[in-house]
Motif scaffolding. Structure first.
Motif, short mmCIF file in Angstrom:
data_model
loop_
_atom_site.label_atom_id
_atom_site.label_comp_id
_atom_site.label_asym_id
_atom_site.label_seq_id
_atom_site.Cartn_x
_atom_site.Cartn_y
_atom_site.Cartn_z
N VAL A 107 113.36 -100.33 -16.37
CA VAL A 107 114.33 -100.95 -15.49
C VAL A 107 113.89 -102.40 -15.28
CG1 VAL A 107 113.08 -100.22 -13.41
CG2 VAL A 107 115.52 -100.67 -13.25
N ALA A 108 114.85 -103.29 -15.06
CA ALA A 108 114.51 -104.69 -14.82
C ALA A 108 113.97 -104.85 -13.40
CB ALA A 108 115.73 -105.58 -15.03
N LEU A 109 112.74 -105.35 -13.29
CA LEU A 109 112.10 -105.59 -12.00
C LEU A 109 111.49 -106.97 -11.99
CD1 LEU A 109 110.28 -102.20 -11.40
CD2 LEU A 109 112.36 -103.01 -10.28
N PRO A 110 111.54 -107.67 -10.87
CA PRO A 110 112.25 -107.29 -9.66
C PRO A 110 113.76 -107.30 -9.91
CG PRO A 110 111.49 -109.55 -9.47
CD PRO A 110 110.93 -109.00 -10.75
N ARG A 111 114.46 -106.47 -9.18
CA ARG A 111 115.90 -106.34 -9.37
C ARG A 111 116.58 -107.67 -9.04
NH1 ARG A 111 118.99 -101.71 -10.84
NH2 ARG A 111 121.13 -102.15 -10.27
N GLY A 112 117.47 -108.12 -9.92
CA GLY A 112 118.14 -109.41 -9.74
C GLY A 112 118.96 -109.51 -8.47
N GLU A 113 119.50 -108.38 -8.01
CA GLU A 113 120.34 -108.38 -6.81
C GLU A 113 119.59 -108.81 -5.56
OE1 GLU A 113 120.35 -106.01 -9.10
OE2 GLU A 113 122.43 -105.59 -9.63
N ILE A 114 118.26 -108.80 -5.61
CA ILE A 114 117.49 -109.23 -4.43
C ILE A 114 117.91 -110.63 -4.03
CG2 ILE A 114 115.19 -109.90 -3.60
CD1 ILE A 114 114.05 -107.64 -5.38
N LEU A 115 118.09 -111.51 -5.00
CA LEU A 115 118.39 -112.91 -4.70
C LEU A 115 119.88 -113.23 -4.67
CD1 LEU A 115 115.56 -114.62 -6.76
CD2 LEU A 115 115.57 -113.99 -4.34
N THR A 116 120.74 -112.27 -5.10
CA THR A 116 122.16 -112.58 -5.18
C THR A 116 123.03 -111.84 -4.18
OG1 THR A 116 122.50 -110.92 -6.91
CG2 THR A 116 122.01 -113.18 -7.64
N ASN A 117 122.57 -110.72 -3.64
CA ASN A 117 123.40 -109.94 -2.73
C ASN A 117 122.80 -109.86 -1.33
OD1 ASN A 117 125.57 -109.29 -4.45
ND2 ASN A 117 124.37 -107.67 -5.40
N ALA A 118 123.57 -110.30 -0.36
CA ALA A 118 123.11 -110.27 1.03
C ALA A 118 122.74 -108.87 1.47
CB ALA A 118 124.19 -110.85 1.95
N PHE A 119 123.49 -107.86 0.99
CA PHE A 119 123.23 -106.49 1.43
C PHE A 119 121.93 -105.92 0.88
CE2 PHE A 119 126.12 -106.08 -2.24
CZ PHE A 119 125.40 -105.22 -3.06
N VAL A 120 121.30 -106.64 -0.05
CA VAL A 120 119.96 -106.29 -0.53
C VAL A 120 118.92 -107.19 0.12
CG1 VAL A 120 118.44 -106.13 -2.55
CG2 VAL A 120 120.84 -105.42 -2.74
N LEU A 121 119.16 -108.50 0.09
CA LEU A 121 118.17 -109.45 0.56
C LEU A 121 117.91 -109.35 2.06
CD1 LEU A 121 116.21 -111.74 0.06
CD2 LEU A 121 118.15 -113.34 0.13
N TYR A 147 119.62 -118.41 1.93
CA TYR A 147 120.79 -117.73 1.37
C TYR A 147 122.08 -118.26 2.00
CZ TYR A 147 123.63 -113.95 -0.50
OH TYR A 147 124.58 -113.23 -1.17
N ASP A 148 123.14 -118.42 1.20
CA ASP A 148 124.45 -118.83 1.69
C ASP A 148 125.12 -117.64 2.38
OD1 ASP A 148 127.01 -119.75 2.18
OD2 ASP A 148 127.55 -119.95 0.07
N LYS A 149 124.91 -117.55 3.67
CA LYS A 149 125.38 -116.37 4.42
C LYS A 149 126.89 -116.28 4.53
CE LYS A 149 120.97 -116.25 6.70
NZ LYS A 149 120.34 -117.27 5.88
N ALA A 150 127.60 -117.36 4.24
CA ALA A 150 129.06 -117.33 4.26
C ALA A 150 129.62 -116.69 2.99
CB ALA A 150 129.61 -118.74 4.43
N SER A 151 128.77 -116.51 1.98
CA SER A 151 129.26 -116.00 0.69
C SER A 151 129.55 -114.50 0.71
CB SER A 151 128.26 -116.33 -0.42
OG SER A 151 127.05 -115.61 -0.23
N GLN A 152 128.90 -113.75 1.58
CA GLN A 152 129.12 -112.30 1.69
C GLN A 152 129.03 -111.90 3.16
OE1 GLN A 152 126.25 -110.23 -0.73
NE2 GLN A 152 127.05 -111.04 -2.64
N ARG A 153 130.08 -111.22 3.63
CA ARG A 153 130.08 -110.77 5.02
C ARG A 153 129.27 -109.48 5.14
NH1 ARG A 153 135.57 -110.55 6.60
NH2 ARG A 153 135.58 -108.30 6.38
N LEU A 154 128.38 -109.45 6.11
CA LEU A 154 127.47 -108.33 6.31
C LEU A 154 127.33 -108.10 7.80
CD1 LEU A 154 125.71 -106.60 4.40
CD2 LEU A 154 123.88 -108.24 4.76
#
Length: 168
Positions: A107-121, A147-154
């Motif tokens: 598996v790809a580690l560290p997972r790329g979504e750490i830096l791209t998805n607010a719901f992970v980071l 992180y650009d917090k306006a990019s994904q609502r959480l």
């Protein structure tokens, strides 16, 4: 023992599947460090909102065995073997970090979504703010601050979990 972080997500019977996923991870790994649960919009497809969180744990499992166990948990909780990447999920378990390992297989580690998805980071930075990202060398809290917090609502939601055996 290796410190691991796993993200959990569900947008089908969300509360049920998140609880079931936590119970299964607790059975596999023992004590879990659990972030808050967040509600987020579906990313990559039009769908119902997700519940997402991150857990930290210790494991003696090899990386390959841990990946196999996580996939088996997803299937045991209704995930279809041929499910599309961007689709509704009963339970999605993604290994984010396995110690400070950087790899592509199994598996790809560290997972790329750490830096791209607010719901992970956000939940990961909440659990381990001082932990250095294995590739960037920067603390997770620093990545969340930038992180650009306006990019994904959480939205954090009220959610309490105790291991199933503790309720008996």
């Amino acid at each position: 023992m290796t410190r691991i972080y796993i993200s959990l997500g569900s947008n089908i019977a969300r509360e049920h599947h998140i609880r079931a996923g936590l119970d299964a991870l607790h059975e596999l790994c023992g004590p879990l460090e659990v972030s808050r649960v967040f509600e987020s919009e579906a990313v990559g497809f039009a769908g119902r909102p997700f519940y997402n969180l991150v857990v930290g744990a210790e494991t003696e499992l090899t990386l390959a065995e841990l990946c196999r166990q996580l996939r088996a948990m997803e299937f045991a909780h209704g995930r279809e073997p041929d499910a599309k990447k961007f689709a509704p999920r009963t339970l999605d378990l993604d290994l984010l970090l396995y110690g400070d390992l950087v790899c592509q297989e199994p598996v790809a580690l560290p997972r790329g979504e750490i830096l791209t998805n607010a719901f992970v980071l956000w939940p990961l930075a909440e659990l381990a703010p001082a932990l250095l990202h294995p590739e960037t060398g920067h603390p997770l809290a620093e990545h969340w601050t930038a992180y650009d917090k306006a990019s994904q609502r959480l939205t954090p939601i009220p959610f309490a979990w105790m291991p199933a055996h503790a309720l008996a």
